[in-house]
Design an enzyme around this catalytic site. Structure first.
Site, PDB file in Angstrom:
ATOM      1  N   HIS A 366       0.300  -1.174  -0.075  1.00 46.34           N
ATOM      2  CA  HIS A 366      -0.027  -0.098   0.216  1.00 46.34           C
ATOM      3  C   HIS A 366       1.177   1.871   0.112  1.00 46.34           C
ATOM      4  CE1 HIS A 366      -3.825  -2.163   1.558  1.00 46.34           C
ATOM      5  NE2 HIS A 366      -3.608  -1.779   0.184  1.00 46.34           N
ATOM      6  N   ASP A 631       2.969 -13.786 -16.132  1.00 44.08           N
ATOM      7  CA  ASP A 631       2.868 -15.222 -16.083  1.00 44.08           C
ATOM      8  C   ASP A 631       2.860 -15.311 -16.671  1.00 44.08           C
ATOM      9  OD1 ASP A 631       1.491 -15.644 -13.664  1.00 44.08           O
ATOM     10  OD2 ASP A 631       0.608 -14.726 -13.473  1.00 44.08           O
ATOM     11  N   CYS A 678      -1.501  -7.087 -20.761  1.00 41.98           N
ATOM     12  CA  CYS A 678      -0.949  -6.115 -19.795  1.00 41.98           C
ATOM     13  C   CYS A 678       0.300  -6.270 -19.175  1.00 41.98           C
ATOM     14  CB  CYS A 678      -2.128  -5.802 -19.424  1.00 41.98           C
ATOM     15  SG  CYS A 678      -2.775  -8.262 -18.346  1.00 41.98           S
TER      16      CYS A 678
END
Length: 765
Positions: A366, A631, A678
């Site tokens: 974060h 991936d 992406c």
């Protein structure tokens, strides 16, 4: 000589692991090994930080005065030969060898037998380990094998020590200037004074203790949690006035974790079992954080950071220690510490924060997300950096390279200042491109979408000209709850995201959880999580979760009309068939209930090689394709990019990846399927040029990089890229590919004038 046991070796490694001081580490190694192998001499040579020489770093048997003074080039003497050849050398009479170089300071002439082995970690030379004796015969094969084993076990530990440089700096004062590698948290360059952000008392310092007053401890925990909640609320209000849009939603994530019944219930249960409040807190936080750390996925690992931050704040309140007021000087600051939480940032005037350095954390924490939104350079997970030893020092946070620079010399400091000024002017100039298309000079247009995972990401994407969302990660609602979120809870969040981008398209990926992406309330343990129960496999096996999520997304689309559904980790035809049936049934069911939903486009992510090979058979059941480059690269190359031992082999410009991408593009064209890409590849300028040449006209990337990639595309002609693509087809490695693309990048202005982050700063000399 008696052969040492491997148990003894294990003992050495364990003892060294508990040693902090570099000189003590090296002394322990040579002392223990000399005694264990029963030889007259054991010496350790380490590479200098510039990898030009070998220095005698520690010895037992040679003259102590030679330590730090005996110096050899990497091809000089027997030790240099071992370093240059990366091979073991076992001699019966070393002084008679032509390669022998006598160093007077060592007093080694009485020793004849010589055995040296290279220390190699992750393909890099760390140093050389040597034993010597008076006899005139080589060491036995058993001893040679043992020393090789020792070297393999110690190379990793010594690599950290060698790269850190502390062993060398104590004797070479000029080395105050240091670089520390880390992870790219938020791009940009920041220069300022190191300001240490440190908790009052670490949770690690809490020791086991029994409670004498259970009721009082229970009340103290409740009060501490309430106080932290109030502290976060106050910090959110203070920082919120500076935040773009709803980035302040990050504080709500902390609040939801803090107020989770799972947190308080577990602490109170331990108090009921007899633990005092601090010890109960430490155990609970440790257990919850460990659940996230066990995941291989970096996004989930980052949640451990959040849990630890919350636990630390509760402890501060629990021990009734008032947080000292921040009396930072009125100058540029680089905040540094182990974990810098969102609320920590709220205590500093934002105009003073020029960078963030965390020795822990990840690119998906974060803190990194917030730093991106605020435009503050951030480097996470900086290894071997101890900020408390350098308070007040000059520090550079280089978010482009993912490193921090300590005490930069004048020439380097001047260069970074020039780069910072240049980048500020450059980014201001890019604002004019926000509403301009990403089109090459000869008319090939590329749609630039953004990746997002939190509602807080919406504002930066829109501000930087995103034409929609190419990948919305829907895992957040599932991670911040202590149980699976309801359909209504998901609906509220999804509706805000779709409304923020309407009428621009938003591709919402269904829950990508399982195996290496565990939820704290749904543990999955597998020996090989990357090949396990994850993505669409998990959600199909838990159909009630999938149906609930699909219904929430369909309902959120009402009045917006921009929803596209995206299915992760597809590897079989029947998976996408089943998913489509669930969507059709959900649409039919909602319409029967009187809810006017529409049938959205359904896409699949190509991340698994089998999906690429099965694309013609999958095509009848999908409307579009999204390539998950991270991936797909990982699976094609069999490289875990989060594993430091092999992460250097992860590169999306590997020829195998480029071949696969060309095949996917050609298949999608033949099947009339829109395709986007992406992942990190969409932000890599070299990759973007090749993708454009292949015909990819839709990329999804982080909001910060959209203006830069847009400028790059508007600076080139696609026709000039086609010959380049043809040349890369003959390359054998990603290095060759990048060397081919580099001149065109420079010609396109991707260098000093347009992007100072691409330039290597000058050296200190």
């Amino acid at each position: 000589m008696q052969q040492p046991s491997l148990n003894a070796l294990t003992s050495i490694v364990e003892q060294i692991a508990r040693t902090g001081d570099p000189r003590t580490v090296m002394t322990n190694i040579v002392q223990r090994l000399r005694d264990l192998i029963r030889v007259e001499v054991c010496s350790l040579y380490l590479c200098t930080p510039d990898h030009q020489h070998l220095i005698l770093a520690a010895t037992e048997g040679l003259s102590p005065q030679a330590v730090g003074k005996a110096k050899l080039k990497l091809d000089e003497g027997l030790v240099g030969h071992i370093a240059a050849s990366l091979s073991t050398l076992n001699l019966g009479d070393a002084p008679e060898d032509d390669r022998f170089v006598f160093i007077p300071e060592t007093h080694e002439m009485p020793y004849h037998r010589f055995l040296g082995v290279p220390l190699i970690h992750l393909r890099k030379l760390v140093g050389v380990l040597v034993i010597q004796g008076r006899e005139r015969e080589p060491f036995s094969q058993e001893t040679e094998a043992f020393l090789i084993t020792v070297a393999s076990q110690l190379a990793g530990t010594l690599s950290h020590l060698q790269s850190q440089g502390g062993w060398y700096e104590k004797r070479h004062a000029r080395a105050r200037y240091r670089r520390f590698p880390g992870l790219k948290g938020a791009p940009g360059l920041g220069l300022g004074k190191l300001w240490l952000v440190r908790p009052h008392l670490s949770l690690d310092q809490v020791r086991a203790a029994c409670t004498a007053a259970p009721e009082a401890d229970r009340a103290a925990i409740r009060d501490a949690i309430a106080a932290v909640s109030e502290e976060l609320e106050s910090g959110s209000g203070h920082l919120g006035q500076h935040l773009p849009g709803d980035v302040s939603a990050l504080f709500n994530v902390y609040q939801m974790m803090l107020q989770s019944p799972e947190l308080s219930d577990q602490i109170l249960a331990r108090i009921d079992a007899g633990d005092n409040a601090p010890w109960a807190l430490k155990q609970t936080i440790g257990n919850m954080a460990e659940q996230f750390r066990q995941a291989d996925d970096p996004y989930l690992k980052a949640r451990a950071e959040d849990i630890c931050n919350i636990g630390q704040r509760i402890l501060n309140q629990l021990l009734s220690r008032e947080r000292p007021s921040v009396e930072a000087p009125d100058e540029a600051l680089i905040l540094a510490g182990e974990l810098i939480s969102i609320a920590d940032l709220a205590e500093f005037p934002l105009e003073r924060i020029h960078g963030i350095i965390c020795t822990q954390g990840s690119t998906l924490s974060h803190t990194a997300i917030l730093a991106n939104a605020l435009g503050i350079p951030a480097v996470m997970g900086v290894e071997n950096f101890q900020p408390d030893q350098h308070k007040g020092a000059a520090l550079i946070a280089d978010g482009h390279r993912g490193e921090c620079v300590l005490n930069p010399p004048p020439a380097l400091l001047a260069e970074y200042r020039r780069m910072i000024d240049e980048e500020q002017r450059f980014m201001q100039g890019l604002e004019r491109l926000r509403d301009q298309p990403a089109v090459t000079r000869d008319g090939f247009q590329v749609r630039l979408l953004t990746n997002t995972g939190l509602l807080a990401d919406a504002t930066p994407g829109l501000q930087r000209g995103a034409e929609g969302v190419g990948l919305y990660r829907s895992e957040i609602p599932f991670m911040i709850h202590d149980s699976f979120p309801t359909e209504q809870e998901q609906l509220t969040l999804y509706r805000k995201v779709l409304a923020a981008y309407a009428p621009r398209p938003v591709s919402m990926r269904t829950l990508d959880i399982g195996g290496d992406k565990q939820l704290p309330y749904f543990d999955i343990s597998e020996s090989n999580p990357y090949l396990g129960w994850r993505g669409i496999r998990f959600t199909l096996d838990n159909a009630q979760l999938l149906i609930s999520q699909i219904r929430a997304m369909l309902r959120a689309d009402i009045g917006n009309g921009n929803l596209k559904l995206l299915v992760p980790m597809v590897s079989r035809v029947d998976e996408i068939q089943s998913f489509r049936r669930y969507v059709e049934k959900a649409v039919e069911s909602l319409q029967r209930e009187g809810t006017e939903v529409r049938m959205p486009d359904i896409g699949m992510m190509i991340e698994v090689p089998s999906a690429m090979l099965l694309l013609p058979r999958l095509a009848p059941f999908i409307d579009f394709v999204s390539i998950g480059s991270n991936d797909l690269t990982q699976y094609l190359l069999a490289v875990d990019r989060n594993n430091p031992r092999v992460s250097a082999l992860f590169d999306h410009l590997n020829p195998a990846v480029l071949v696969a991408l060309e095949q996917i593009r050609q298949q999608c064209d033949a099947l009339s399927l829109p395709v986007s890409l992406c992942g990190e590849m969409a932000s890599d300028p070299a990759a973007v040029l090749l993708l454009t040449a292949m015909g990819y006209d839709c990329l999804s990337l982080s909001a910060y990089n959209i203006p830069r990639i847009k400028l790059l595309l508007r600076s080139v002609d696609r026709t000039d890229l086609l010959p380049l693509l043809e040349q890369t087809r003959r390359c054998n490695s990603e290095t060759e590919v990048r060397e081919l693309v580099a001149p065109l990048l420079k010609q396109a202005g991707w260098g000093q004038e347009k992007g100072p982050w691409m330039e290597e700063p000058v050296s200190e000399t």
